[in-house]
Design a protein around this motif. Sequence first.
Motif, mmCIF file in Angstrom:
data_model
loop_
_atom_site.group_PDB
_atom_site.id
_atom_site.type_symbol
_atom_site.label_atom_id
_atom_site.label_comp_id
_atom_site.label_asym_id
_atom_site.label_seq_id
_atom_site.Cartn_x
_atom_site.Cartn_y
_atom_site.Cartn_z
ATOM 1 N N ASP A 73 0.829 -1.206 0.000
ATOM 2 C CA ASP A 73 0.000 0.000 0.000
ATOM 3 C C ASP A 73 0.862 1.254 0.000
ATOM 4 O O ASP A 73 0.484 2.287 -0.569
ATOM 5 N N ARG A 74 2.019 1.158 0.630
ATOM 6 C CA ARG A 74 2.868 2.341 0.764
ATOM 7 C C ARG A 74 3.839 2.489 -0.393
ATOM 8 O O ARG A 74 4.062 3.604 -0.881
ATOM 9 N N TYR A 75 4.403 1.376 -0.867
ATOM 10 C CA TYR A 75 5.483 1.462 -1.845
ATOM 11 C C TYR A 75 5.138 0.871 -3.214
ATOM 12 O O TYR A 75 5.947 0.953 -4.129
ATOM 13 N N GLY A 76 3.960 0.264 -3.350
ATOM 14 C CA GLY A 76 3.586 -0.379 -4.613
ATOM 15 C C GLY A 76 3.667 -1.888 -4.478
ATOM 16 O O GLY A 76 4.693 -2.433 -4.045
ATOM 17 N N HIS A 77 2.592 -2.582 -4.824
ATOM 18 C CA HIS A 77 2.529 -4.027 -4.607
ATOM 19 C C HIS A 77 3.490 -4.789 -5.507
ATOM 20 O O HIS A 77 4.109 -5.768 -5.088
ATOM 21 N N ARG A 78 3.634 -4.364 -6.734
ATOM 22 C CA ARG A 78 4.580 -5.019 -7.636
ATOM 23 C C ARG A 78 5.997 -4.904 -7.108
ATOM 24 O O ARG A 78 6.768 -5.868 -7.098
ATOM 25 N N ARG A 79 6.352 -3.718 -6.634
ATOM 26 C CA ARG A 79 7.712 -3.485 -6.134
ATOM 27 C C ARG A 79 8.013 -4.359 -4.922
ATOM 28 O O ARG A 79 9.070 -4.995 -4.832
ATOM 29 N N VAL A 80 7.062 -4.412 -3.984
ATOM 30 C CA VAL A 80 7.262 -5.229 -2.779
ATOM 31 C C VAL A 80 7.366 -6.703 -3.144
ATOM 32 O O VAL A 80 8.202 -7.442 -2.607
ATOM 33 N N LEU A 81 6.527 -7.164 -4.080
ATOM 34 C CA LEU A 81 6.566 -8.559 -4.500
ATOM 35 C C LEU A 81 7.913 -8.910 -5.116
ATOM 36 O O LEU A 81 8.499 -9.965 -4.815
ATOM 37 N N LEU A 82 8.451 -8.027 -5.939
ATOM 38 C CA LEU A 82 9.742 -8.298 -6.582
ATOM 39 C C LEU A 82 10.874 -8.313 -5.561
ATOM 40 O O LEU A 82 11.750 -9.185 -5.600
ATOM 41 N N ILE A 83 10.880 -7.356 -4.650
ATOM 42 C CA ILE A 83 11.945 -7.300 -3.640
ATOM 43 C C ILE A 83 11.892 -8.530 -2.736
ATOM 44 O O ILE A 83 12.921 -9.172 -2.455
ATOM 45 N N ALA A 84 10.684 -8.886 -2.280
ATOM 46 C CA ALA A 84 10.550 -10.052 -1.401
ATOM 47 C C ALA A 84 10.974 -11.330 -2.116
ATOM 48 O O ALA A 84 11.654 -12.193 -1.535
ATOM 49 N N SER A 85 10.602 -11.477 -3.394
ATOM 50 C CA SER A 85 10.971 -12.671 -4.154
ATOM 51 C C SER A 85 12.476 -12.754 -4.340
ATOM 52 O O SER A 85 13.074 -13.834 -4.225
ATOM 53 N N ALA A 86 13.107 -11.622 -4.645
ATOM 54 C CA ALA A 86 14.561 -11.620 -4.836
ATOM 55 C C ALA A 86 15.283 -11.976 -3.537
ATOM 56 O O ALA A 86 16.244 -12.766 -3.532
#
Length: 422
Positions: A73-86
């Motif tokens: 919600d704060r930083y963008g769901h796509r961005r968080v998903l990519l960072i967490a996956s990496a």
Amino acid sequence: MRVLLHGFKEVPRAVWLLSPGVFVNAVSSFTFVFVFVYLTGPRGLSVAEAGLITGIGGIGLIAGNFTGGGFGDRYGHRRVLLIASALAGGALILLPVLPTAALYVALPPAQYAIGSIRSANAALVAVLVPEGARRQSFAVVRCVSNGGFTLGAPLGALIATGLSYDWLFAADGVGTLVFALWTARVVPARGAANTPAAAPDGGLGRGVWGELRARPAVLVMLAAILVVDVIYRQQYSTFPVYLADHGLDTGVYGLIIALNGAVILVLELPAAVALRARPPLRVVGIGLLLVGAGYGALLFGAGIGAAVAMMVLLSLGEILYKTPATAYVADRAPAHAIGTFQSLYAGVSASGVVLGGPLGGALYSAAPGLLWPLCAALAAAAGGAVLWMSVREAAPGPVDGPARHDPRPAHETGSRPRAVAG
């Protein structure tokens, strides 16, 4: 078949394109099945120490589920998903080469990242899909995920026995990284446009607790799911012990668990289409009652017939409650907190991973004859509470606070759905 396909015509192309990545990630997500065996086998740890490490890791997993969507919600769901996956993929690849002492430090953040993937992915689907098509969309994602897990467990066993557990972790890590790359490909970023939706007052809104109090049906739903998930997870902890205590070996248990996957793979998508217009709380409540009925079937004996009946009822209950509950929480969330609400649901729907084993094991050790009646009664109470809220929701006048939100613009998701062109 034509009716089934017609029922999924509203699922956005972005969800269909995300699905192969979800499938690959699910196929390769087999380390959680074997991590305890790995720690007590190749690592040579005692059962107590292995339990401590996995318990600490489980806390990280639940924490990731509870917070990943909120970060989105704060930083963008796509961005968080990519960072967490990496982060999760890299950590899984490195875990086999770490000394045992370092596992206490490394496993919790790795599990935290894995939990964040789950909630961030659910939040991403929620914001990509308009209200009215979320049940079908979440059913598609769950179906490919369950299909991947079904293939992943035997594949993981082959890798562990034919190669080594080191390759098991490496394969899981690579699969998670592939998921990140695939998501980046099919959900392109839109530059710096990742501003989350503002609260109605232009500020931070009423806070999570205030938003939940304004939506009592969501609050009841989350409490019911928390209770039932602890009960549901008994199939992975006390249930196999119960079967063994009554002369049914591990092979029988494996076949019964496989039945769960088969029922879900065959029926979940048709059920999502057939029930898409039904009141969600009613569907969820009946699903929770079926979970209770499943454990109630064990009161009639410990034979294969009772075990099969238990698993069929449990699987039907899972089909009815999990997808509609996920979609309902998304539909009721305020526009500025869709990810936060998905994190709440993801957290309570995975809490049984940490709580189910210790609570069920303690009760089974102290009073084995009490476990299944209590599971059945608690699930029935949870289902009854949700059905009661369904009746209240159907009554004239608002019962669940503010009106449902409008679908969020693409720029608020950190993605550009119309650019998803394969």
